[in-house]
Design a protein around this motif. Sequence first.
Motif, PDB file in Angstrom:
ATOM      1  N   THR A  84     -50.432  10.425  17.406  1.00 46.62           N
ATOM      2  CA  THR A  84     -50.244  10.521  18.657  1.00 46.62           C
ATOM      3  C   THR A  84     -51.307   9.711  19.504  1.00 46.62           C
ATOM      4  O   THR A  84     -51.019   9.080  20.339  1.00 46.62           O
ATOM      5  CB  THR A  84     -50.768  12.180  18.783  1.00 46.62           C
ATOM      6  OG1 THR A  84     -49.486  12.647  18.258  1.00 46.62           O
ATOM      7  CG2 THR A  84     -50.424  12.163  20.422  1.00 46.62           C
ATOM      8  N   GLU A  85     -52.505   9.588  18.598  1.00 49.14           N
ATOM      9  CA  GLU A  85     -53.552   8.823  19.312  1.00 49.14           C
ATOM     10  C   GLU A  85     -53.217   7.387  19.534  1.00 49.14           C
ATOM     11  O   GLU A  85     -53.704   6.743  20.412  1.00 49.14           O
ATOM     12  CB  GLU A  85     -55.047   8.748  18.663  1.00 49.14           C
ATOM     13  CG  GLU A  85     -55.487  10.235  18.822  1.00 49.14           C
ATOM     14  CD  GLU A  85     -56.608  10.373  18.100  1.00 49.14           C
ATOM     15  OE1 GLU A  85     -57.205   9.606  17.539  1.00 49.14           O
ATOM     16  OE2 GLU A  85     -57.182  11.739  18.062  1.00 49.14           O
ATOM     17  N   ILE A  86     -52.426   6.721  18.683  1.00 49.17           N
ATOM     18  CA  ILE A  86     -52.113   5.570  18.484  1.00 49.17           C
ATOM     19  C   ILE A  86     -50.731   5.522  19.465  1.00 49.17           C
ATOM     20  O   ILE A  86     -50.702   4.303  20.250  1.00 49.17           O
ATOM     21  CB  ILE A  86     -51.649   4.922  16.996  1.00 49.17           C
ATOM     22  CG1 ILE A  86     -52.874   4.847  16.252  1.00 49.17           C
ATOM     23  CG2 ILE A  86     -50.796   3.574  17.029  1.00 49.17           C
ATOM     24  CD1 ILE A  86     -52.830   4.158  14.751  1.00 49.17           C
ATOM     25  N   ALA A  87     -49.798   6.339  19.216  1.00 51.05           N
ATOM     26  CA  ALA A  87     -48.611   5.856  20.202  1.00 51.05           C
ATOM     27  C   ALA A  87     -48.648   6.172  21.569  1.00 51.05           C
ATOM     28  O   ALA A  87     -47.940   5.641  22.463  1.00 51.05           O
ATOM     29  CB  ALA A  87     -47.488   7.119  19.334  1.00 51.05           C
ATOM     30  N   GLN A  88     -49.588   7.431  22.051  1.00 55.63           N
ATOM     31  CA  GLN A  88     -49.666   7.607  23.308  1.00 55.63           C
ATOM     32  C   GLN A  88     -49.914   6.567  24.299  1.00 55.63           C
ATOM     33  O   GLN A  88     -49.316   6.007  25.262  1.00 55.63           O
ATOM     34  CB  GLN A  88     -50.539   8.866  23.630  1.00 55.63           C
ATOM     35  CG  GLN A  88     -50.231   9.356  24.943  1.00 55.63           C
ATOM     36  CD  GLN A  88     -48.943  10.283  24.911  1.00 55.63           C
ATOM     37  OE1 GLN A  88     -48.713  11.070  24.162  1.00 55.63           O
ATOM     38  NE2 GLN A  88     -48.181   9.883  26.025  1.00 55.63           N
ATOM     39  N   PRO A  89     -50.798   5.464  24.003  1.00 54.39           N
ATOM     40  CA  PRO A  89     -51.134   4.471  24.924  1.00 54.39           C
ATOM     41  C   PRO A  89     -50.218   3.458  24.681  1.00 54.39           C
ATOM     42  O   PRO A  89     -49.881   2.905  25.983  1.00 54.39           O
ATOM     43  CB  PRO A  89     -52.480   3.690  24.261  1.00 54.39           C
ATOM     44  CG  PRO A  89     -53.246   5.117  23.268  1.00 54.39           C
ATOM     45  CD  PRO A  89     -51.976   6.010  23.025  1.00 54.39           C
ATOM     46  N   ILE A  90     -49.300   3.344  23.778  1.00 56.86           N
ATOM     47  CA  ILE A  90     -48.354   2.237  23.737  1.00 56.86           C
ATOM     48  C   ILE A  90     -47.186   2.896  24.712  1.00 56.86           C
ATOM     49  O   ILE A  90     -46.563   1.960  25.427  1.00 56.86           O
ATOM     50  CB  ILE A  90     -47.619   2.213  22.232  1.00 56.86           C
ATOM     51  CG1 ILE A  90     -48.947   1.404  21.248  1.00 56.86           C
ATOM     52  CG2 ILE A  90     -46.658   1.284  22.189  1.00 56.86           C
ATOM     53  CD1 ILE A  90     -48.611   1.299  19.694  1.00 56.86           C
ATOM     54  N   LEU A  91     -46.799   4.030  24.338  1.00 54.22           N
ATOM     55  CA  LEU A  91     -45.518   4.410  25.296  1.00 54.22           C
ATOM     56  C   LEU A  91     -46.177   4.558  26.703  1.00 54.22           C
ATOM     57  O   LEU A  91     -45.175   4.420  27.357  1.00 54.22           O
ATOM     58  CB  LEU A  91     -45.247   5.820  24.653  1.00 54.22           C
ATOM     59  CG  LEU A  91     -44.788   6.140  23.411  1.00 54.22           C
ATOM     60  CD1 LEU A  91     -44.393   7.393  22.943  1.00 54.22           C
ATOM     61  CD2 LEU A  91     -43.484   4.987  23.019  1.00 54.22           C
ATOM     62  N   ASN A  92     -47.385   4.856  27.045  1.00 50.80           N
ATOM     63  CA  ASN A  92     -47.822   5.138  28.525  1.00 50.80           C
ATOM     64  C   ASN A  92     -47.988   3.721  29.333  1.00 50.80           C
ATOM     65  O   ASN A  92     -48.128   3.705  30.524  1.00 50.80           O
ATOM     66  CB  ASN A  92     -48.836   6.041  28.545  1.00 50.80           C
ATOM     67  CG  ASN A  92     -48.484   7.349  28.357  1.00 50.80           C
ATOM     68  OD1 ASN A  92     -47.416   7.987  28.447  1.00 50.80           O
ATOM     69  ND2 ASN A  92     -49.450   8.309  28.039  1.00 50.80           N
ATOM     70  N   ASP A  93     -48.224   2.689  28.217  1.00 49.11           N
ATOM     71  CA  ASP A  93     -48.470   1.426  29.311  1.00 49.11           C
ATOM     72  C   ASP A  93     -47.322   0.730  30.039  1.00 49.11           C
ATOM     73  O   ASP A  93     -46.166   1.033  29.511  1.00 49.11           O
ATOM     74  CB  ASP A  93     -49.070   0.399  28.034  1.00 49.11           C
ATOM     75  CG  ASP A  93     -49.643  -0.682  28.789  1.00 49.11           C
ATOM     76  OD1 ASP A  93     -51.096  -0.575  29.030  1.00 49.11           O
ATOM     77  OD2 ASP A  93     -49.203  -1.803  29.117  1.00 49.11           O
ATOM     78  N   SER A  94     -47.462   0.008  30.858  1.00 51.31           N
ATOM     79  CA  SER A  94     -46.545  -0.572  31.869  1.00 51.31           C
ATOM     80  C   SER A  94     -45.794  -1.682  30.825  1.00 51.31           C
ATOM     81  O   SER A  94     -44.801  -2.460  30.912  1.00 51.31           O
ATOM     82  CB  SER A  94     -46.944  -1.114  32.933  1.00 51.31           C
ATOM     83  OG  SER A  94     -48.064  -2.144  32.836  1.00 51.31           O
ATOM     84  N   ASP A  95     -46.530  -2.109  29.681  1.00 49.20           N
ATOM     85  CA  ASP A  95     -45.955  -3.242  28.984  1.00 49.20           C
ATOM     86  C   ASP A  95     -46.307  -2.623  27.358  1.00 49.20           C
ATOM     87  O   ASP A  95     -47.131  -3.168  26.668  1.00 49.20           O
ATOM     88  CB  ASP A  95     -46.743  -4.657  29.093  1.00 49.20           C
ATOM     89  CG  ASP A  95     -45.972  -5.620  28.119  1.00 49.20           C
ATOM     90  OD1 ASP A  95     -45.121  -5.413  27.480  1.00 49.20           O
ATOM     91  OD2 ASP A  95     -46.520  -6.853  28.348  1.00 49.20           O
TER      92      ASP A  95
END
Length: 139
Positions: A107-118
């Motif tokens: 979750t800590e790795i995926a959340q920033p990936i999914l939330n970023d505009s790119d």
Amino acid sequence: MQPLEAYNLKAFVFALSYLDAPLPDDLQTEVNQINIPDDIGKLDAIARNYPPLAEHYQTARQNLKQEAEIRSKGPLPAKINQAAEQQNTEINNILVAIDELDDQNLTEIAQPILNDSDSVTVAKDTWARIILSLQKPML
């Protein structure tokens, strides 16, 4: 998070890193609205309905499955075929690292990936950092 949800999330964020271009704006908006773990099922539909991502997503799912099968078969043989071991070492190393992530770390790795505009660029950067952390200095 259920095992299938974790498996799909791992495959999705790994597949993003193989895209050559950012996601289309409408698709990126959908990805940005994913809430882990409640909406993980939507990632499968997003991946399967966007052809450039679908191919990488299916490959990532297959590779994760194969890594799990290989690792579940017991200890390594006494003699290792070095030539075979060199094939796709980088991908295998990252797949092992991804497969070993617990729900919290995933979750800590995926959340920033999914939330970023790119999401594609962030996924590439994330996996590059993980690969660097896996490399050990030669003695």
